[in-house]
Write an enzyme that holds these catalytic residues in place. Structure first.
Site, PDB file in Angstrom:
ATOM      1  N   ASP A  58      37.058 -19.651 -89.446  1.00 45.49           N
ATOM      2  CA  ASP A  58      37.213 -18.202 -89.660  1.00 45.49           C
ATOM      3  C   ASP A  58      38.630 -17.674 -89.534  1.00 45.49           C
ATOM      4  OD1 ASP A  58      34.508 -18.200 -90.063  1.00 45.49           O
ATOM      5  OD2 ASP A  58      34.001 -17.089 -88.252  1.00 45.49           O
ATOM      6  N   LYS A 168      30.084 -20.769 -94.627  1.00 44.47           N
ATOM      7  CA  LYS A 168      29.004 -20.570 -93.660  1.00 44.47           C
ATOM      8  C   LYS A 168      28.487 -19.139 -93.758  1.00 44.47           C
ATOM      9  CE  LYS A 168      31.738 -19.493 -89.490  1.00 44.47           C
ATOM     10  NZ  LYS A 168      31.229 -18.145 -89.205  1.00 44.47           N
ATOM     11  N   CYS A 201      31.764 -17.612 -83.257  1.00 44.33           N
ATOM     12  CA  CYS A 201      31.578 -18.641 -84.278  1.00 44.33           C
ATOM     13  C   CYS A 201      32.104 -20.012 -83.859  1.00 44.33           C
ATOM     14  CB  CYS A 201      32.229 -18.190 -85.587  1.00 44.33           C
ATOM     15  SG  CYS A 201      31.385 -16.782 -86.352  1.00 44.33           S
TER      16      CYS A 201
END
Length: 257
Positions: A58, A168, A201
Site C-alpha cells: 500500500d 488486493k 494491512c
C-alpha cells in the site's frame, strides 16, 4: 531417464517440470542457499535469500501523497511517507541479491462488485463523504481503483520490470488474491514485510502469512502507520510474541553487503 529435448514447463524456475512427448520429469532444480545473518528480535536471524521475498504493501498515492485520499479527508499522512526513503535504498539492494519485490496494493474494480458492505463501511461509516471508488476532490481520481492515479505507487519508489504486482481488496493481501500461489511457485518460504498501514494491512497480511506457514519478518524501518503510536507498539509486540520477527532493512542490507 533424462532426454536432451525436454522442455521446461512452469512460470518460475523453482517450480518447473521438464517434458516431451514420452517423458515427464517432475524433479525440480535445486538452488544453492545464500545465507545472510542479521540482528532481529526476539532472536537474531539467518535467512536464505534464494527462498525470500519482500512484500511492499500500500505505498500508494491515496495513502502517501499530499493530494491523495487520506490527506483529502483530513488525516495527517506524513507518517505514511516515512518508509519511502528506507525502501528506496533497500529495494535495489534486495533486487541485486535476487530477492523478488512484490507490490501488494489496493486495486479495486470500478464497479466494486468484489467488495462487501463490511469493507466499504470501514471507510464510509455513515454512507457519506469520500470512500472507496469515489472521486478525489483534488484531481477526480477514484479512490484505490485499479489503474487510477489514486491507487498508483508513489513516484519516489522506482518500479522495475521484474517486480511482481498483486491487487488486493481487503486488509489482507492473501484473501481473494493470487499472492499465495505466486509465492509457492517462486519457492519462497521467508517473507519480509514493509509498507502502510503497519497495524492494518501490513499486519493483516503478515498474520495470514504466518497462518499459511511462511516465516515472517517485519521491517520496522520500512513500515509505518497514521494510527496512534500505541497501535505501532501493540503490532510490533504481537509480531515478536506470536507471528514472527522484527528487524530493519538497514541491518539486512548491511549483512548482504
Amino acid at each position: 531417464m533424462s532426454s536432451p529435448d525436454l522442455v521446461a514447463l512452469g512460470s518460475a524456475g523453482a517450480n518447473q517440470w521438464r517434458v516431451n512427448k514420452t517423458t515427464c520429469d517432475l524433479v525440480r532444480k535445486t538452488r544453492a542457499p545464500k545465507s545472510v545473518s542479521f540482528a532481529a528480535e526476539p532472536q537474531n536471524l539467518s535467512i536464505d535469500l534464494t527462498r525470500s521475498a519482500i512484500i511492499v504493501i500500500d505505498m500508494q498515492n491515496d495513502f502517501c501523497h499530499p493530494d491523495g485520499w487520506l490527506a483529502g479527508i483530513g488525516v495527517d499522512m506524513t507518517p505514511a511517507r516515512a518508509p519511502i526513503e528506507p525502501l528506496s535504498k533497500a529495494l535495489p539492494a534486495l533486487r541485486k541479491a535476487g530477492v523478488p519485490v512484490i507490490w501488494v496494493n489496493w486495486g479495486n474494480r470500478p464497479d466494486k462488485l468484489n467488495l462487501s458492505p463490511s469493507v466499504l463501511h470501514v471507510y464510509k461509516p455513515d454512507g457519506r463523504g469520500i470512500g472507496i471508488g469515489d472521486p478525489l476532490a483534488s484531481n477526480g481520481a477514484h479512490v484505490l481503483e485499479k489503474d487510477s492515479w489514486a491507487a498508483a505507487i508513489v513516484d519516489e519508489l522506482a518500479i522495475e520490470p521484474d517486480d511482481i504486482h498483486v491487487d488486493k481488496y481487503r486488509m489482507s493481501g492473501f484473501w481473494d488474491t493470487p499472492l499465495d500461489s505466486i509465492l509457492r511457485n517462486l519457492g519462497v518460504t521467508t517473507l519480509l514485510f514493509a509498507g502502510v498501514n503497519l497495524d492494518q494491512c501490513v499486519f493483516g497480511t503478515l498474520l495470514d502469512a504466518n497462518c499459511l506457514g511462511y516465516d515472517c519478518v517485519l521491517l520496522t524501518d520500512c513500515s509505518a502507520t497514521t494510527s496512534p503510536a500505541f497501535c505501532t507498539d501493540a503490532t510490533i509486540y504481537n509480531v515478536k510474541q506470536c507471528f514472527g520477527f522484527t528487524a530493519t532493512a538497514t541491518d539486512i542490507i548491511a549483512a548482504i553487503d
